[in-house]
Design an enzyme around this catalytic site. Structure first.
Site, short mmCIF file in Angstrom:
data_model
loop_
_atom_site.label_atom_id
_atom_site.label_comp_id
_atom_site.label_asym_id
_atom_site.label_seq_id
_atom_site.Cartn_x
_atom_site.Cartn_y
_atom_site.Cartn_z
NE ARG A 190 2.27 21.94 37.69
CZ ARG A 190 1.85 22.80 38.62
NH1 ARG A 190 2.37 23.79 38.99
NH2 ARG A 190 0.92 22.05 39.46
CE1 TYR A 191 4.87 19.06 42.65
CE2 TYR A 191 5.61 21.09 41.38
CZ TYR A 191 4.65 20.25 42.16
OH TYR A 191 3.79 21.16 43.01
CE LYS A 215 23.48 -7.93 15.45
NZ LYS A 215 23.51 -9.25 15.34
CE LYS A 229 4.30 -6.17 2.68
NZ LYS A 229 2.68 -6.75 3.29
CG HIS A 273 -1.87 14.05 51.95
ND1 HIS A 273 -1.18 14.63 50.80
CD2 HIS A 273 -2.07 14.88 52.89
CE1 HIS A 273 -1.15 16.07 50.96
NE2 HIS A 273 -1.46 16.14 52.41
CG ASP A 306 4.34 -5.90 10.71
OD1 ASP A 306 4.95 -6.78 9.97
OD2 ASP A 306 4.06 -4.31 10.47
NE ARG A 333 -5.10 -3.88 63.67
CZ ARG A 333 -4.97 -3.48 62.51
NH1 ARG A 333 -6.24 -2.61 62.18
NH2 ARG A 333 -4.25 -3.62 61.63
N GLY A 369 0.79 -1.20 0.05
CA GLY A 369 0.01 0.05 -0.18
C GLY A 369 0.82 1.32 -0.03
CG ASN A 421 -1.66 -1.45 62.11
OD1 ASN A 421 -1.71 -2.44 61.67
ND2 ASN A 421 -0.88 -1.23 62.97
#
Length: 517
Positions: A212-213, A134, A62, A273, A122, A436, A32, A416
């Protein structure tokens, strides 16, 4: 100089070929791509003319021919290689422009069959790319249309492509073929419904944006998404307002969404957080918002809010009065959206399939120094048949409703973790403590401080893992808590059960823990 061009993505290929021809480069092409170049009036040699062998097997074969690969792999600095080429009457190929069959686009189509997917794997393309890469010292190999201008610019200026650029192009090739092969392997794993953790783990993601960070300003960061249809995830959201999402925004929002997906009724989750700070469920989204906001009016400042129903004007009017980083919902009333958009920095995300659960076979990954620890995600909540009332007193229906609510919340609290709830509202959360009892005391203290001193009276308590001692029950009793849900399984379970019986507290074991580290 000769260039072999064979591309599935034909973006900019005609313009590139015209420029190459104008620079005296001879073009070889296939299928193509050859047809498109000829249509544009660009002189090109068909690869079958080069190889002396016709394409066959419906184009499956091909370029798999020595006339191609010897021309790519021959090292120009090696006299033996060059003599062999001369003896075989093979010419070198100096530029390769190849991109691969659209495997990703194929597997993302609705209703794609395995046959279609496999047919779009492919073979010749990756082989040419690897051969050319390579031998990068002698061959420039271009896999990304965004690099066309870079290659042309150097050719126009110096009549050659620099070694540094060739090395850069080589790196892109192997990143590209690695990702391509990983996509195929991942598709086949899912197609086989293979649930085993593989012997070798390869994964591929595509970049959404640079950031940005990272967590802190001195850390570089980018946002990547998995390749595939990921409905209900933050990668599927449409941003309607505000600055671009930060690293922490994305991490915190994802955690809030994971918790939200546990609820079917109208629910709002506020997060800060990576931990929930307020969760509420009600008959409507405004009632849910009031509960989530009322649970912790302090921590929600600068936080994340996610909702599983449309944001109404009534909710938006109250949201507008506080500083929120991100709001996510399946939709926004027109008036609500317009009102919230008057706050230019608030990030508004529309996530239509917000209720879609995570794939239970998805991986949870944590990087450690020198390695990676991998597990399947914590997709379960509890097994109904494993629920066991271990005290004399059985929870009331209302207590059981709140216990289930609290159990959903504590699943997403860092260990915990302790979550207190009453009337389908979180009233106290104790996350990430090293023991706990500290988490329990923290949740009780926060309830009194952030709501009122009676907030824990008649509330229930959920613990993400078992009680090692009965001190948490003692603290719960002093706070007026009437029912507890926890996994059970400690050596001293009986101590906690006896203490509950002494105080008339109902206790339910789930048999399943939810550590979140």
């Amino acid at each position: 100089m000769r260039a072999l061009i064979s591309v599935s993505d034909k973006t900019g290929i005609v313009e590139l070929a015209k420029e190459l021809v104008s620079l005296g480069v001879e073009i070889i092409s296939t299928g193509g791509t050859y047809g498109k170049l000829k249509e544009a009036g660009i002189p090109a040699i068909e690869v079958s003319e080069l190889t002396g062998f016709p394409e066959c097997l419906d184009g499956r074969v091909k370029t798999l021919h020595p006339a191609v690969h010897a021309g790519l792999l021959a090292m120009r600095s090696n006299p033996s290689h060059m003599k062999q080429l001369a003896d075989l009457n093979i010419e070198t190929i100096d530029i390769v422009v190849v991109n691969l069959y659209p495997f990703k686009a194929t597997i993302l189509k609705d209703g794609v069959t395995r046959l279609e997917a496999v047919e779009n794997i492919d073979i010749g393309g990756p082989t040419m790319l690897r051969s050319a890469a390579k031998n990068y010292q002698d061959v420039a190999v271009v896999v990304d249309p965004r690099d066309y201008d870079k290659v042309l610019s150097e050719l126009k200026q110096t009549n050659e492509i620099s070694l540094d650029t060739k090395f850069y192009l080589m790196q892109k090739v192997f990143m590209h073929t690695s990702s391509y092969d990983t996509m195929i392997a991942d598709y086949l794993k899912k197609e086989r419904n293979d649930k085993e953790l593989p012997e070798t783990l390869t994964m591929t993601f595509e970049k959404v944006q640079d950031m940005r960070y990272g967590e802190n300003p001195h850390q570089a960061a980018a946002f990547y998404r998995e390749i595939g249809k990921k409905k209900g995830s933050i990668t599927d959201a449409v941003q309607l307002n505000g600055k671009e999402l930060s690293f922490n925004n994305i991490n915190d929002t994802n955690g809030a969404l994971e918790l939200l997906k546990e609820f079917k009724e109208p629910t709002v989750v506020a997060s800060k957080h990576g931990n929930p700070c307020g969760v509420g469920s009600a008959d409507n989204i405004y009632g849910a918002w009031k509960k989530a906001f009322g649970a912790d009016k302090v921590s929600i400042f600068g936080g994340i809010v996610v909702a599983n129903r449309e944001i109404t004007l009534e909710v938006a009017q109250e949201m507008k009065e506080i500083f929120l980083e991100v709001v996510v919902a399946p939709s926004f009333e027109k008036a609500a959206l317009e009102l919230l958009q008057t706050k230019k920095n608030i990030r508004l995300l529309e996530l239509k399939d917000i209720e879609v659960p995570q794939d239970e076979n998805a991986y949870d990954l944590k990087k450690v120094n020198g390695g990676l620890i991998v597990q399947t995600i914590d997709s379960k909540l509890l097994n109904e048949e494993d629920l066991k009332v271990v005290t004399y007193r059985v929870p009331t229906d209302k207590e059981m409703e709140d216990l289930r609510f609290a159990w959903k919340v504590v699943k997403f609290v860092k260990s915990n973790g302790i979550a207190l709830a009453k009337d389908k509202q979180s009233v106290g959360i104790g996350p990430g403590q090293v023991n706990r009892i500290w988490a329990t005391k923290q949740s009780i203290e926060h309830a009194a401080e952030l709501i009122n001193e009676n907030a824990t009276k008649g509330a229930v308590l959920a613990s993400d893992a078992f009680f090692p001692f009965d001190d948490c029950v003692e603290a719960a009793h002093k706070a007026g808590i009437t029912a507890i849900i926890q996994p059970g399984g400690a050596n001293r379970d009986e101590d906690s059960i006896k203490k509950c019986n002494e105080y008339g507290i109902a206790m339910v074991f789930t048999g399943m823990r939810h550590f979140k580290h």
